[in-house]
Scaffold this active site. Structure first.
Site, PDB file in Angstrom:
ATOM      1  N   GLY A 128       0.713  -1.059   0.078  1.00  0.00           N
ATOM      2  CA  GLY A 128       0.134  -0.021   0.107  1.00  0.00           C
ATOM      3  C   GLY A 128       0.926   1.184  -0.129  1.00  0.00           C
ATOM      4  O   GLY A 128       0.484   2.340   0.608  1.00  0.00           O
ATOM      5  N   SER A 208       4.479  -5.890  -3.014  1.00  0.00           N
ATOM      6  CA  SER A 208       4.842  -4.300  -3.199  1.00  0.00           C
ATOM      7  C   SER A 208       5.447  -3.738  -1.963  1.00  0.00           C
ATOM      8  O   SER A 208       6.637  -4.416  -1.727  1.00  0.00           O
ATOM      9  CB  SER A 208       3.431  -3.631  -3.594  1.00  0.00           C
ATOM     10  OG  SER A 208       3.657  -2.365  -3.951  1.00  0.00           O
TER      11      SER A 208
END
Length: 550
Positions: A128, A208
């Protein structure tokens, strides 16, 4: 109407209604005793999972803001571990949500496992951009993975300024969010046996910024002995966007956005420490446009200064650690086949045009002169755009640049560093499948481009409240395939052991010869996806990689 009359008039219907209501009431999962006390969870509606959610694994509040989290205190009585919706403070569509004391962990256990031997454990670190996200079931439901007879653990960690203010002073040394993650892993190591898990068989995986975090953690001395294997998905610590190289300057930009003009670390700490956490999260600032193509993300890990009595998480540039570290941890590295599509929506013509005449690489490179830097920048422009200017007409070229520079090749570089330094097994993959659960691809607006984009594989690893349905049989097969690969690696250290029924054997890489599993309808081993681009950037980084933080 009295109950007796109701019963006479509607007897069978009332019984059926009562049974329906009873099925809506959560059934308790078995009590568990851990160091903090006794807790109880609930059984999933399907009856297949014991869910223990919202367990405090560490403690943070205004008094410890920006610092290493404290141990969570013990409790009296039985702790009801059934809180599903919890998150650390972040900006959402509904304003700032989450509480400052947010360090909660979730443990999902197969309800029908036979307690003959402890289960392999998988701990997930969400992504995120270090700015948003949580470990809850909105995105990260446990059903697909737990079905494969592993224990799944998810958790929250501090994000944004609360997790990544780095002033290099005792009050705000940096990397509080990374230290939360390490605290969660220590909690798992200490307590997971009580849930039926094997503390000597823990695999951590992340996507990520979660993968980037995991890469940092794997390189940190603070994590030694906490886990056995790592799965790093679309994010490593040697990415050009992984590190805040000017953390005090970034903090000053945030302070300036709310009317304070200082670069003094003590003054910056005084400003942020006295603010309400919701006001901190609401701060908006932008980095000025510079020659280097650095990320616009403000909240990133940093290299810490050695401070007495403060345990540091990151003390050196990861490249330097990976090229010298000899600790043995087997790793899976991978990316999607078309990562950059995820980043292109929203790029205005003005933003694209602003890169013309500037460098198309980040400040993790260092050149002997400005002329040499510009000469290299022109080569990059030529490689990706030919003689054309950067514009919306070349948006797919921009996507390709993002894919290569920000995801694909850094993952390969890190895999090579690990292989070259120790005896770890390294498995590399490219996720290339496109199905109805490729939500990131669908949201990008480039559905008809080939392959998968950033984050697409997550909806095949996790069921979620956001998208709980499985539409096609092909998607069902992909869910089974990828969860089998991931859980086999967690159980056996090999994604395709001899006992597997998968048709393709996933071979680990060897020095100077990485091999890739292309995960698709028919998965197969294959060579590097973009060898020309790899060699292009390999040559640049071999000559100009910055190996210090100055």
């Amino acid at each position: 109407m009295p109950w007796k009359i109701l019963k006479m008039k509607y007897g069978k219907k009332l019984v059926l209604f009562s049974m329906f209501v009873m099925n809506l009431v959560d059934e308790p999962a078995p009590e568990i005793t851990i160091e903090q006390g006794v807790l109880i969870g609930k059984i999933s509606r399907s009856g297949t999972i014991f869910e223990y959610t919202g367990i405090p694994y560490a403690k943070t509040d205004k008094s410890t803001r920006f610092q290493t989290p404290e141990l969570s205190p013990k409790w009296e009585g039985v702790y009801k571990a059934t809180e599903e919706f919890h998150m650390c403070p972040q900006q959402t569509l509904f304003g700032v949500m989450g509480s400052e004391d947010c360090l909660k962990i979730n443990v999902y256990v197969p309800a029908d496992f036979k307690n003959t031997k402890p289960l392999a454990v998988m701990v997930y670190i969400y992504g995120g951009a270090f700015t948003f996200g949580s470990g809850g079931k909105i995105l990260y439901g446990p059903k697909f993975l737990v079905k494969k007879n592993v224990i799944l653990v998810t958790f929250n960690y501090r994000i944004g300024l609360l997790g990544f203010l780095c002033l290099k002073i005792k009050e705000a040394p940096g990397n509080a969010g990374i230290k939360d993650q390490i605290a969660a892993l220590r909690w798992v190591k200490k307590n997971i046996a009580a849930f039926g898990g094997d503390p000597d068989n823990i695999t951590v995986f992340g996507h990520s910024s979660g993968g980037t975090s995991l890469s940092f953690i794997a390189a940190s001395q603070a994590s030694n002995g906490l886990f056995n294997r790592a799965i790093i998905q679309s994010g490593t610590s040697v990415f050009n966007w992984s590190l805040n190289r000017k953390p005090v300057w970034v903090a000053s930009l945030l302070a300036k956005a709310i009317g304070y003009y200082t670069k003094d670390p003590k003054q910056l700490y005084e400003i942020f420490s006295k603010m309400d956490y919701k006001d901190i999260i609401a701060i908006k600032a932008k980095k000025p446009l510079e020659m280097y193509y650095d990320t616009g993300i403000l909240h990133l890990p940093c290299i810490e200064t050695n401070i007495i009595d403060i345990e540091a998480a990151i003390t050196e540039i990861p490249y330097n650690i990976f090229t010298n570290k000899t600790e043995h941890i087997d790793v899976m590295y991978g990316t999607a086949s078309n990562e950059g599509l995820f980043l292109t929506p929203g790029l205005s013509e003005e933003m694209l045009d602003s890169r013309n005449g500037r460098y198309l690489f980040a400040s993790d490179l260092q050149f002997p002169s400005e002329s040499k830097a510009m000469e290299t920048a022109k080569k990059v422009h030529k490689f990706y755009f030919g003689d054309d200017i950067i514009s919306s007409r070349k948006i797919l070229n921009v996507s390709k640049l993002y894919s290569h520079l920000c995801f694909e090749f850094p993952a390969i570089f890190e895999a090579e560093y690990v292989l070259n330094q120790n005896n770890s097994k390294v498995f590399s993959y490219i996720f290339n499948y496109q199905g109805w659960r490729n939500l990131a691809k669908l949201a990008s607006g480039y559905w008809f481009e080939g392959g998968a984009t950033h984050g697409d594989e997550l909806f095949y690893l996790f069921d979620s409240y956001l998208y709980p349905i499985v539409i096609s049989e092909a998607d069902r097969k992909m869910i089974d395939q990828i969860t089998t690969l991931w859980t086999n690696f967690a159980k056996y250290g090999d994604p395709t052991p001899d006992i597997t029924d998968l048709s393709c054997r996933w071979k680990p890489g060897v020095k100077h010869n990485l091999q890739f599993l292309y995960i698709d309808n028919e998965s197969k081993m294959g060579p590097m996806l973009n060898p020309e681009g790899y060699q292009f950037w390999k040559d640049i980084y071999s000559k100009y990689r910055k190996t210090d933080i100055t």
